[in-house]
Design an enzyme around this catalytic site. Structure first.
Site, mmCIF file in Angstrom:
data_model
loop_
_atom_site.group_PDB
_atom_site.id
_atom_site.type_symbol
_atom_site.label_atom_id
_atom_site.label_comp_id
_atom_site.label_asym_id
_atom_site.label_seq_id
_atom_site.Cartn_x
_atom_site.Cartn_y
_atom_site.Cartn_z
ATOM 1 N N ARG A 120 0.823 -1.231 0.000
ATOM 2 C CA ARG A 120 0.000 0.000 0.000
ATOM 3 C C ARG A 120 0.854 1.277 0.000
ATOM 4 N NH1 ARG A 120 -2.968 -3.349 3.458
ATOM 5 N NH2 ARG A 120 -4.744 -4.208 2.362
ATOM 6 N N LYS A 142 2.272 11.152 -11.306
ATOM 7 C CA LYS A 142 1.432 10.223 -12.073
ATOM 8 C C LYS A 142 2.275 9.029 -12.469
ATOM 9 C CE LYS A 142 -1.909 12.800 -14.827
ATOM 10 N NZ LYS A 142 -2.275 12.961 -16.232
ATOM 11 N N GLU A 184 8.011 17.274 -25.341
ATOM 12 C CA GLU A 184 7.431 17.698 -24.055
ATOM 13 C C GLU A 184 8.000 19.072 -23.641
ATOM 14 O OE1 GLU A 184 4.926 16.123 -22.846
ATOM 15 O OE2 GLU A 184 5.134 13.961 -23.083
ATOM 16 N N LYS A 245 6.003 22.536 -14.529
ATOM 17 C CA LYS A 245 5.177 21.388 -14.122
ATOM 18 C C LYS A 245 4.860 21.462 -12.625
ATOM 19 C CE LYS A 245 4.105 16.627 -14.583
ATOM 20 N NZ LYS A 245 4.298 15.380 -15.298
ATOM 21 N N GLU A 255 -5.701 16.622 -11.180
ATOM 22 C CA GLU A 255 -6.214 16.883 -12.517
ATOM 23 C C GLU A 255 -7.701 17.206 -12.575
ATOM 24 O OE1 GLU A 255 -4.021 14.603 -15.496
ATOM 25 O OE2 GLU A 255 -5.812 14.642 -16.742
ATOM 26 N N ARG A 259 -4.315 21.013 -14.502
ATOM 27 C CA ARG A 259 -3.337 19.976 -14.876
ATOM 28 C C ARG A 259 -3.655 19.355 -16.235
ATOM 29 N NH1 ARG A 259 -0.269 15.527 -11.023
ATOM 30 N NH2 ARG A 259 1.005 14.685 -12.699
ATOM 31 N N ASN A 263 -1.892 17.785 -20.928
ATOM 32 C CA ASN A 263 -2.276 16.779 -21.931
ATOM 33 C C ASN A 263 -2.298 17.357 -23.342
ATOM 34 O OD1 ASN A 263 -2.625 14.835 -19.949
ATOM 35 N ND2 ASN A 263 -4.723 15.483 -19.550
ATOM 36 N N HIS A 266 -1.676 15.180 -26.310
ATOM 37 C CA HIS A 266 -1.658 13.794 -25.843
ATOM 38 C C HIS A 266 -2.863 12.943 -26.262
ATOM 39 C CE1 HIS A 266 1.810 15.164 -23.718
ATOM 40 N NE2 HIS A 266 1.997 14.005 -23.135
ATOM 41 N N HIS A 270 -1.774 9.495 -27.812
ATOM 42 C CA HIS A 270 -2.083 8.155 -27.280
ATOM 43 C C HIS A 270 -2.732 7.278 -28.351
ATOM 44 C CE1 HIS A 270 -1.944 9.664 -22.837
ATOM 45 N NE2 HIS A 270 -0.757 9.552 -23.390
ATOM 46 N N HIS A 282 6.549 8.050 -27.662
ATOM 47 C CA HIS A 282 5.586 8.951 -27.030
ATOM 48 C C HIS A 282 5.811 10.401 -27.485
ATOM 49 C CE1 HIS A 282 2.822 10.421 -24.011
ATOM 50 N NE2 HIS A 282 3.750 11.254 -23.568
HETATM 51 N N1 LIG Z 1 3.838 9.861 -15.638
HETATM 52 C C1 LIG Z 1 3.806 10.930 -16.392
HETATM 53 O O1 LIG Z 1 3.438 12.016 -15.942
HETATM 54 C C2 LIG Z 1 4.265 10.839 -17.828
HETATM 55 C C3 LIG Z 1 4.458 12.000 -18.573
HETATM 56 C C4 LIG Z 1 4.932 11.884 -19.889
HETATM 57 C C5 LIG Z 1 5.219 10.625 -20.404
HETATM 58 N N2 LIG Z 1 5.003 9.509 -19.631
HETATM 59 C C6 LIG Z 1 5.324 8.167 -20.145
HETATM 60 O O2 LIG Z 1 6.728 8.093 -20.360
HETATM 61 C C7 LIG Z 1 7.005 7.094 -21.328
HETATM 62 C C8 LIG Z 1 7.990 7.648 -22.339
HETATM 63 O O3 LIG Z 1 9.189 7.946 -21.671
HETATM 64 P P1 LIG Z 1 10.597 7.843 -22.417
HETATM 65 O O4 LIG Z 1 10.510 8.538 -23.715
HETATM 66 O O5 LIG Z 1 11.623 8.238 -21.465
HETATM 67 O O6 LIG Z 1 10.655 6.284 -22.792
HETATM 68 P P2 LIG Z 1 11.602 5.082 -22.284
HETATM 69 O O7 LIG Z 1 11.584 4.977 -20.829
HETATM 70 O O8 LIG Z 1 11.190 3.888 -23.062
HETATM 71 O O9 LIG Z 1 13.058 5.555 -22.731
HETATM 72 C C9 LIG Z 1 13.328 5.679 -24.107
HETATM 73 C C10 LIG Z 1 14.513 4.816 -24.522
HETATM 74 O O10 LIG Z 1 15.696 5.485 -24.120
HETATM 75 C C11 LIG Z 1 16.512 4.588 -23.347
HETATM 76 N N3 LIG Z 1 17.234 5.424 -22.389
HETATM 77 C C12 LIG Z 1 16.713 6.190 -21.406
HETATM 78 N N4 LIG Z 1 17.680 6.914 -20.832
HETATM 79 C C13 LIG Z 1 18.832 6.596 -21.458
HETATM 80 C C14 LIG Z 1 20.167 7.033 -21.343
HETATM 81 N N5 LIG Z 1 20.523 7.996 -20.498
HETATM 82 N N6 LIG Z 1 21.102 6.469 -22.140
HETATM 83 C C15 LIG Z 1 20.748 5.513 -23.056
HETATM 84 N N7 LIG Z 1 19.498 5.092 -23.239
HETATM 85 C C16 LIG Z 1 18.546 5.630 -22.454
HETATM 86 C C17 LIG Z 1 15.566 3.577 -22.769
HETATM 87 O O11 LIG Z 1 16.208 2.381 -22.469
HETATM 88 C C18 LIG Z 1 14.557 3.428 -23.916
HETATM 89 O O12 LIG Z 1 15.046 2.521 -24.857
HETATM 90 C C19 LIG Z 1 5.657 6.748 -21.971
HETATM 91 O O13 LIG Z 1 5.218 5.502 -21.476
HETATM 92 C C20 LIG Z 1 4.735 7.841 -21.492
HETATM 93 O O14 LIG Z 1 3.403 7.431 -21.407
HETATM 94 C C21 LIG Z 1 4.540 9.601 -18.372
#
Ligand SMILES: NC(=O)c1ccc[n+]([C@@H]2O[C@H](COP(=O)([O-])OP(=O)(O)OC[C@H]3O[C@@H](n4cnc5c(N)ncnc54)[C@H](O)[C@@H]3O)[C@@H](O)[C@H]2O)c1
Length: 388
Positions: A120, A142, A184, A245, A255, A259, A263, A266, A270, A282
């Site tokens: 939890r 989030k 972003e 942010k 949200e 907030r 999006n 987005h 999505h 993404h």
């Molecule tokens: N929670 C939230 O508020 C929020 C906001 C925006 C996006 N997201 C989510 O985030 C995800 C996208 O994040 P992302 O683009 O970081 O994707 P990811 O985590 O898949 O990273 C992208 C790629 O880069 C590689 N990588 C990351 N850092 C590295 C580094 N320093 N050196 C070498 N390789 C590296 C990873 O292994 C992966 O292959 C999506 O699932 C999206 O929905 C969440």
């Protein structure tokens, strides 16, 4: 080093610096009192950074266990989430221990959801290593996983205890992923920070930022001054996005209204991610989504042609796919696979759909967006760029 304080229901610091990964343990120890930390990484990041993080935790007197999962959005799934919970239980992590998410947004979302639900809720440390995770997903609480029906359909609001961002990590980030993060960064400019947008829109900034992954790799051949300038510059950009942010999350953590602005781009993103089986990243999908939204805003008479052109130009400058045509081409598949009715159906599984309607975020001008609620017909019009 820059520290941004987030005053949400939980208060925590976002520490942004260069070369601070080796201090992750002591920074964590100053925020929480955990005896054991479960370090969670994907396979790419684990191979590069897990040992540095482990060592720094050990040095700070915190035991570590390590969990590595296959890199990629498809790991943000129920199966991987359950495996992670089982790992935590097998290693006897208690409520006093911590989860340390080292990686991109996939790692942060998956590990964050595990932290919110294991026993939890246990302490959570976010160590973003992608630009996208640094400026967006690691801050604000989030988290979640994707279900077959759509993205992020299971998740929680759960704030971290500290976020530690070492911009040096971007030196190993593939250029495609750096560009994905830029979507972003641009988003913050459009929704709330015109000055940031103007900085990003200058040719000089674009050149400087787009060279970052490569310039870091080639840094030994360049002069040290250049290295320092770039580090400071990127720290500043990240800090500016995090501050934007933090402000939004402080005003509206769960949200209810403000907030939702985060999006922007987005809803379409999505749907594109789902239809392309996550082959479009993404950030790339957000780039296309921002163009779709501003074109619809113009069709609705909410913004000028000039605003549309400014957004299209900046998307182009940062080499993001900017329209459905370009996205399909970039994906290497027929345009028909991203037809408006297909996108509409995919978007209808978005968790933001309520009673058959959805809130779209539409720019009025750079730095200012509005929330527009549309029904299913309106959503199809949104993807066709015309008001129905
Ligand atoms: N929670 C939230 O508020 C929020 C906001 C925006 C996006 N997201 C989510 O985030 C995800 C996208 O994040 P992302 O683009 O970081 O994707 P990811 O985590 O898949 O990273 C992208 C790629 O880069 C590689 N990588 C990351 N850092 C590295 C580094 N320093 N050196 C070498 N390789 C590296 C990873 O292994 C992966 O292959 C999506 O699932 C999206 O929905 C969440």
């Amino acid at each position: 080093m820059k520290i941004i304080n987030v005053n949400a229901s939980e208060k925590y610091n976002v520490v942004i610096g260069s070369g601070i990964l080796k201090d992750a343990g002591s920074l964590t120890a100053s925020a929480i009192k955990s005896k054991t930390a479960a370090i969670i990484c994907d396979s790419n990041v684990g191979a590069i950074y897990a040992s540095t993080v482990e060592e720094s935790f050990k040095k700070a007197g915190i035991n570590t266990v390590k969990y590595i999962f296959p890199a990629g959005e498809t790991s943000k799934c129920p199966e991987q989430y359950i495996k992670l919970l089982e790992f935590l239980a097998e290693n006897h992590l208690t409520r006093k221990d911590a989860i340390v998410a080292v990686g991109g947004g996939v790692t942060g979302d998956l590990a964050g959801f595990a932290a919110a639900t294991y026993l939890r809720g246990i302490s959570l440390v976010q160590i973003p290593t992608s630009l996208l995770a640094a400026v967006d997903s690691s801050v604000g609480g989030k988290n979640g996983i994707d279900l077959t029906a759509g993205k992020n359909l299971a998740g929680a609001f759960y704030q971290p205890d500290i976020v530690i961002c070492d911009v040096e990590a971007f030196k190993t980030l593939p250029k495609k992923e750096f560009i994905s993060g830029m979507a972003e960064v641009i988003k913050y400019g459009v929704i709330s920070d015109k000055e940031l947008f103007d900085i990003l829109a200058s040719e000089d900034t674009a050149k400087r930022l787009m060279e970052i992954p490569e310039s870091y790799v080639n840094i030994k051949e360049k002069n040290e001054r250049c290295k320092e300038l770039d580090r400071e510059f990127i720290e500043e950009i990240v800090a500016r996005c995090v501050a934007a942010k933090a402000h939004i999350v402080e005003e509206d953590e769960f949200e209810g209204g403000l907030r939702k602005l985060l999006n922007y781009g987005h809803t379409a993103a999505h749907a594109i991610e789902k239809l392309t089986d996550y082959e479009i990243t993404h950030g790339e999908a957000v780039g296309a989504g921002m163009v779709i939204a501003v074109e619809y805003a113009e069709a609705m008479g909410k913004c000028s042609k000039e605003t549309v052109e400014k957004i299209k130009k900046i998307i182009d400058m940062y080499k993001l796919p900017g329209s459905i045509e370009v996205t399909a081409e970039y994906w290497g598949k027929e345009r028909e696979l991203l037809a408006a009715d297909k996108l509409t159906n995919a978007a209808l599984s978005d968790k933001k759909v309520a009673n058959g309607s959805i809130d779209l975020i539409l720019p009025e001008e750079i730095g200012q967006c509005v929330i527009e609620n549309v029904d299913t017909a309106g959503l199809k019009g949104f993807f066709e760029g015309k008001v129905i």
